[in-house]
Every structure is written in C-alpha cells, then in structure tokens.
Design a protein around this motif. Structure first.
Motif, PDB file in Angstrom:
ATOM      1  N   LEU A 147       0.822  -1.214   0.000  1.00 27.21           N
ATOM      2  CA  LEU A 147       0.000   0.000   0.000  1.00 27.21           C
ATOM      3  C   LEU A 147       0.852   1.259   0.000  1.00 27.21           C
ATOM      4  O   LEU A 147       0.502   2.270  -0.621  1.00 27.21           O
ATOM      5  CB  LEU A 147      -0.896   0.025   1.247  1.00 27.21           C
ATOM      6  CG  LEU A 147      -2.228  -0.704   1.231  1.00 27.21           C
ATOM      7  CD1 LEU A 147      -2.843  -0.656   2.608  1.00 27.21           C
ATOM      8  CD2 LEU A 147      -3.163  -0.106   0.202  1.00 27.21           C
ATOM      9  N   PHE A 148       1.971   1.218   0.723  1.00 25.47           N
ATOM     10  CA  PHE A 148       2.787   2.419   0.917  1.00 25.47           C
ATOM     11  C   PHE A 148       4.048   2.421   0.051  1.00 25.47           C
ATOM     12  O   PHE A 148       4.842   3.349   0.121  1.00 25.47           O
ATOM     13  CB  PHE A 148       3.174   2.536   2.389  1.00 25.47           C
ATOM     14  CG  PHE A 148       1.987   2.475   3.312  1.00 25.47           C
ATOM     15  CD1 PHE A 148       1.124   3.546   3.416  1.00 25.47           C
ATOM     16  CD2 PHE A 148       1.710   1.332   4.038  1.00 25.47           C
ATOM     17  CE1 PHE A 148       0.010   3.492   4.242  1.00 25.47           C
ATOM     18  CE2 PHE A 148       0.606   1.264   4.871  1.00 25.47           C
ATOM     19  CZ  PHE A 148      -0.247   2.344   4.975  1.00 25.47           C
ATOM     20  N   GLY A 169       2.040   2.865  -6.305  1.00 24.19           N
ATOM     21  CA  GLY A 169       1.217   4.011  -6.666  1.00 24.19           C
ATOM     22  C   GLY A 169      -0.269   3.729  -6.673  1.00 24.19           C
ATOM     23  O   GLY A 169      -0.752   2.686  -6.206  1.00 24.19           O
ATOM     24  N   ALA A 170      -1.005   4.680  -7.255  1.00 25.21           N
ATOM     25  CA  ALA A 170      -2.466   4.603  -7.259  1.00 25.21           C
ATOM     26  C   ALA A 170      -2.981   3.460  -8.121  1.00 25.21           C
ATOM     27  O   ALA A 170      -3.987   2.831  -7.783  1.00 25.21           O
ATOM     28  CB  ALA A 170      -3.046   5.932  -7.743  1.00 25.21           C
ATOM     29  N   LEU A 171      -2.304   3.170  -9.232  1.00 21.94           N
ATOM     30  CA  LEU A 171      -2.775   2.083 -10.089  1.00 21.94           C
ATOM     31  C   LEU A 171      -2.654   0.739  -9.373  1.00 21.94           C
ATOM     32  O   LEU A 171      -3.564  -0.088  -9.432  1.00 21.94           O
ATOM     33  CB  LEU A 171      -1.997   2.059 -11.404  1.00 21.94           C
ATOM     34  CG  LEU A 171      -2.439   0.978 -12.403  1.00 21.94           C
ATOM     35  CD1 LEU A 171      -3.929   1.101 -12.734  1.00 21.94           C
ATOM     36  CD2 LEU A 171      -1.607   1.052 -13.674  1.00 21.94           C
ATOM     37  N   ASP A 172      -1.534   0.512  -8.689  1.00 25.72           N
ATOM     38  CA  ASP A 172      -1.390  -0.714  -7.905  1.00 25.72           C
ATOM     39  C   ASP A 172      -2.499  -0.827  -6.859  1.00 25.72           C
ATOM     40  O   ASP A 172      -3.051  -1.902  -6.631  1.00 25.72           O
ATOM     41  CB  ASP A 172      -0.027  -0.730  -7.202  1.00 25.72           C
ATOM     42  CG  ASP A 172       0.929  -1.720  -7.849  1.00 25.72           C
ATOM     43  OD1 ASP A 172       0.672  -2.134  -8.995  1.00 25.72           O
ATOM     44  OD2 ASP A 172       1.941  -2.066  -7.224  1.00 25.72           O
ATOM     45  N   LEU A 173      -2.799   0.289  -6.202  1.00 26.81           N
ATOM     46  CA  LEU A 173      -3.863   0.293  -5.207  1.00 26.81           C
ATOM     47  C   LEU A 173      -5.193  -0.106  -5.840  1.00 26.81           C
ATOM     48  O   LEU A 173      -5.950  -0.906  -5.275  1.00 26.81           O
ATOM     49  CB  LEU A 173      -3.967   1.681  -4.570  1.00 26.81           C
ATOM     50  CG  LEU A 173      -5.119   1.928  -3.603  1.00 26.81           C
ATOM     51  CD1 LEU A 173      -5.072   0.961  -2.431  1.00 26.81           C
ATOM     52  CD2 LEU A 173      -5.088   3.374  -3.103  1.00 26.81           C
ATOM     53  N   GLY A 183      -6.405   5.146   6.737  1.00 31.54           N
ATOM     54  CA  GLY A 183      -6.064   5.664   8.054  1.00 31.54           C
ATOM     55  C   GLY A 183      -4.592   5.959   8.225  1.00 31.54           C
ATOM     56  O   GLY A 183      -4.217   6.888   8.961  1.00 31.54           O
ATOM     57  N   ALA A 184      -3.722   5.177   7.557  1.00 36.15           N
ATOM     58  CA  ALA A 184      -2.282   5.315   7.777  1.00 36.15           C
ATOM     59  C   ALA A 184      -1.571   6.107   6.693  1.00 36.15           C
ATOM     60  O   ALA A 184      -0.423   6.525   6.898  1.00 36.15           O
ATOM     61  CB  ALA A 184      -1.641   3.939   7.897  1.00 36.15           C
ATOM     62  N   TRP A 206       4.387   3.662  14.003  1.00 34.62           N
ATOM     63  CA  TRP A 206       3.135   3.069  13.557  1.00 34.62           C
ATOM     64  C   TRP A 206       3.187   2.303  12.235  1.00 34.62           C
ATOM     65  O   TRP A 206       2.481   1.305  12.077  1.00 34.62           O
ATOM     66  CB  TRP A 206       2.061   4.162  13.458  1.00 34.62           C
ATOM     67  CG  TRP A 206       1.624   4.640  14.802  1.00 34.62           C
ATOM     68  CD1 TRP A 206       1.902   5.847  15.378  1.00 34.62           C
ATOM     69  CD2 TRP A 206       0.853   3.910  15.761  1.00 34.62           C
ATOM     70  NE1 TRP A 206       1.346   5.920  16.637  1.00 34.62           N
ATOM     71  CE2 TRP A 206       0.692   4.744  16.892  1.00 34.62           C
ATOM     72  CE3 TRP A 206       0.284   2.642  15.777  1.00 34.62           C
ATOM     73  CZ2 TRP A 206      -0.027   4.329  18.010  1.00 34.62           C
ATOM     74  CZ3 TRP A 206      -0.427   2.231  16.893  1.00 34.62           C
ATOM     75  CH2 TRP A 206      -0.573   3.080  17.995  1.00 34.62           C
ATOM     76  N   LEU A 207       3.979   2.730  11.275  1.00 32.55           N
ATOM     77  CA  LEU A 207       3.926   2.076   9.961  1.00 32.55           C
ATOM     78  C   LEU A 207       4.343   0.609   9.990  1.00 32.55           C
ATOM     79  O   LEU A 207       3.697  -0.224   9.328  1.00 32.55           O
ATOM     80  CB  LEU A 207       4.740   2.869   8.941  1.00 32.55           C
ATOM     81  CG  LEU A 207       4.151   4.234   8.547  1.00 32.55           C
ATOM     82  CD1 LEU A 207       4.977   4.876   7.448  1.00 32.55           C
ATOM     83  CD2 LEU A 207       2.695   4.096   8.094  1.00 32.55           C
ATOM     84  N   PRO A 208       5.403   0.222  10.723  1.00 26.68           N
ATOM     85  CA  PRO A 208       5.713  -1.215  10.778  1.00 26.68           C
ATOM     86  C   PRO A 208       4.575  -2.044  11.363  1.00 26.68           C
ATOM     87  O   PRO A 208       4.329  -3.177  10.919  1.00 26.68           O
ATOM     88  CB  PRO A 208       6.960  -1.266  11.665  1.00 26.68           C
ATOM     89  CG  PRO A 208       7.591   0.080  11.516  1.00 26.68           C
ATOM     90  CD  PRO A 208       6.441   1.025  11.403  1.00 26.68           C
ATOM     91  N   GLU A 209       3.869  -1.491  12.350  1.00 26.90           N
ATOM     92  CA  GLU A 209       2.747  -2.210  12.949  1.00 26.90           C
ATOM     93  C   GLU A 209       1.572  -2.323  11.977  1.00 26.90           C
ATOM     94  O   GLU A 209       0.894  -3.350  11.910  1.00 26.90           O
ATOM     95  CB  GLU A 209       2.303  -1.497  14.229  1.00 26.90           C
ATOM     96  CG  GLU A 209       3.354  -1.481  15.325  1.00 26.90           C
ATOM     97  CD  GLU A 209       3.702  -2.882  15.776  1.00 26.90           C
ATOM     98  OE1 GLU A 209       2.801  -3.609  16.235  1.00 26.90           O
ATOM     99  OE2 GLU A 209       4.886  -3.261  15.635  1.00 26.90           O
ATOM    100  N   VAL A 210       1.328  -1.250  11.223  1.00 25.03           N
ATOM    101  CA  VAL A 210       0.236  -1.260  10.246  1.00 25.03           C
ATOM    102  C   VAL A 210       0.531  -2.251   9.127  1.00 25.03           C
ATOM    103  O   VAL A 210      -0.322  -3.069   8.751  1.00 25.03           O
ATOM    104  CB  VAL A 210       0.017   0.152   9.667  1.00 25.03           C
ATOM    105  CG1 VAL A 210      -0.914   0.103   8.447  1.00 25.03           C
ATOM    106  CG2 VAL A 210      -0.583   1.070  10.723  1.00 25.03           C
TER     107      VAL A 210
END
Length: 369
Positions: free
Chosen positions: A54-55, A58-62, A86-87, A102-106
């Motif tokens: 997700l992070f 890009g938008a196309l992958d999403l 949310g993240a 937070w990002l590793p947990e997400v």
C-alpha cells in the motif's frame, strides 16, 4: 487521459490476488464477527505483503489490489483499504518518529488504523468540521464527536481532523495522530446495512501535542484532500470488482437457467441487459485506471479524474448489481447468496469519501477553472 493496457505481469498479479482472496482470505472473513474489526484477516493481509505494498506503490497498484480483492472477498478489500486510508497521512505527512512507531505495525497487520474526518453535521462538507482543538499549554485539547468512522471504536490509532482556527474554513483544520489509549477518547459501534466496523468517536478534552501533528498546523485539509485524491479512484476500483463479480454470476446464470423453452440468454430482453452491464463495467474500469495513472504521473487534473472515476464506477456498480439481482430473481435475495451480499455492499461507496453529488460538484468546479 491517455489510453493504456495492463502489462502481462500486472494481469498475472491480479489473477493471483483473486485466487488468494477466494482461497485464503474468504475463509477468514467468514469467521469474523459482523460489525467488528477482523484482526486475523488484517494480519493475513500483512503476511501476504499487501499492506506493505500500500505504501510502496502508486495509485494504479492500489486500484488493482482493491478491484481484485473485491471480486472474491469484499471484506478483505475493505480491511486493506481502511488500513491505507487511516495510515496514508502518517506515511505521507508524519514525522520520522510517527512513521517509525506506527507504519511497521500497520504493514504487519498488528495495528489497525482509522481515518476520522466525518462528523454528525459535517460529512461531504469537510471544511465545515466542528471538532474543536483548543489551545492548552504547548498543545491542544480535542472536544467533540466524529461519526461514521470505519474501524471505530476498535482502531489502535486514528488520523483525526480538528478545527484549530475558528472562522477560517478549510484553512483552520489540523490533522493529528491520536492513539486509541489517550485519556478522554471513547466511542460506540454503529449497526450498518453492510456489517462493516463503523462507529463514533467522542473526544472529551483529549490532549494532543506538537508531536501528534501530521503535516503543519492549520494545513490539515491538504492532508485530508491529498489522501482522498489518492483513494477516490480506488473506491471506484472496489466498485468495479463488485460489478465484475455480479456480471460474471449473471452470465453464468442466464446461460444455464431455462425459461420459455430455452436459456435466458436467448431472450433478447435479457441478453441486451447483460451487454449493457458489461459495457458499463468496462467503461468504469478504464476510467478508474486512467485516473489512477494520472495520479501516478502527477497530472494536474487529478481531482477531476478522481471524482469522475468514483462517480462513474460507484453508480455503475449499483446499476450492475441491481440488474443482476433482477435477472436472478428471488434466489438473489436469499441470505448468503453472492448477490444478496453485493447488494448490501454496493450502496455505501456512493456516499463515503465524497457522495455522488459532491463528485459532480468537484468535476464542474474543475471544468470552470
């Protein structure tokens, strides 16, 4: 908007996602409690590497992820999208400390995120937010309520948008990262048409400081709109995935169901409806992909294309699913049928992240610039 086609590796990845959603994620979704966060499902998304992607893409992958997951497991699609929604502000606007916390947990699926923008009297009109952030020493205290918040009140942290400057409209909103264990924060689950985890959040003098700000003070509206511009085309992708599932079910049903001396597909009234369903679905898909590609290349028309994609795709999915129900007859209304499930799922995307009417307003505004 230039024309394009998916590369073979992208098509293979989408096929893998559909298969994985059906074989691995669907059973986890079926075991979840309606209206509650399904943490085993979120953890599985992390184990598959989808939350990290997700992070990192890009938008196309999403859009490809959301469409493919929605085709086989809408619950998995929604869990993935809500983690991203949310993240994403943390990934895009957070400090090094916020991202490290937070990002590793997400991405591992251990922490659940929420995007807290809507309020009882401020939904699509996001600039009318009333949640107060009143100065308190070197920080602020949040007082007010958020409503219709996905993953609330079970999320481990929320991206919260609050008014820090009265009378300034969109320019007086600040984005905050608020952990769920902050004193004064509570919430209640809501019972919705489609049983996703949605609830309210009540802020009773919740203390936040400079280290909780995402981006800059009074610039939170940019954080919100930047996030929505990325995710709006992918709401369309979610809708396209549902429309394709309904279309495929209808093609199969009308080919094998006999009536009036032959299969339903031989009746022109039926065949023409299926043709219309297929045409609208493909048109919506192409507009979604085009809007996502525009976002990825940094095109200036992103707000317009994102609004067009969400508008057309969600309205198309509503039409396709409704027509599929009609062509299936009473069996589609039975609890547990695919179309009964999709009929409940397909309604909300026309409202959240900017209702259909708001998308038309955005498009018109962009056209008259």
């Amino acid at each position: 908007m230039p024309a394009f086609a998916l590369e073979p590796e992208q098509q293979e990845w989408c096929a893998w996602l559909r298969t994985t959603a059906g074989e691995r994620l669907r059973p986890l979704a079926d075991k979840g409690d309606p209206g509650r966060v399904n943490r085993p499902l979120v953890a599985a998304l992390g184990e598959l590497g989808l939350l990290e992607r997700l992070f990192a893409s890009g938008a196309l992958d999403l859009c490809l992820m959301r469409e493919s997951l929605a085709y086989a497991c809408t619950e998995a699609e929604t869990a993935l999208a809500l983690q991203g929604l949310g993240a994403h502000p943390v990934a895009a606007h957070g400090t090094e400390a916020q991202r490290a916390r937070w990002l590793p947990e997400v991405t591992a699926g251990r922490a659940v995120a929420a995007f807290a923008l809507s309020e009882p009297d401020a939904g699509s009109d996001a600039a009318a937010l009333a949640l107060k952030a009143e100065p308190d020493g070197g920080g602020w205290r949040l007082t007010g309520e958020k409503c219709w918040i996905s993953n609330a009140p079970e999320a481990d942290f929320c991206t919260v948008f609050a008014r820090t400057t009265e009378g300034a409209g969109a320019r007086g909103v600040t984005a905050f990262l608020v952990p769920a264990d902050r004193s004064g924060l509570s919430g209640t689950a809501l019972d919705m048409l489609s049983p996703h985890p949605v609830g309210t959040l009540v802020f009773d003098g919740v203390r936040v400081g400079a280290g909780d700000v995402l981006g800059e003070p009074d610039r939170g509206f940019r954080v919100a709109m930047g996030t929505l511009n990325l995710f709006r085309p992918s709401v369309g992708a979610f809708a396209v995935g549902m429309a394709q599932a309904a279309l495929d079910a209808t093609v199969a049903h009308t080919a094998r169901r006999s009536a009036f001396g032959g299969p339903l597909k031989d009746l022109q009234a039926v065949a023409h409806q299926v043709a219309e369903m297929a045409t609208r679905t493909e048109a919506a898909r192409l507009l979604v992909y085009g809007a996502a590609a525009a976002y990825d290349r940094g095109a200036p028309e992103v707000p317009k294309y994102s609004a067009m994609a969400k508008l057309l795709a969600t309205e198309t999915a509503q039409y396709v699913v409704d027509t599929a129900v009609q062509l299936h007859g009473a069996r589609a209304l039975r609890r547990g049928h695919l179309l009964e499930h999709l009929y409940r799922e397909v309604r909300a995307p026309r409202i959240y992240e900017g209702a259909t009417e708001v998308q038309r307003t955005i498009i018109a505004k962009e056209l008259y610039r």
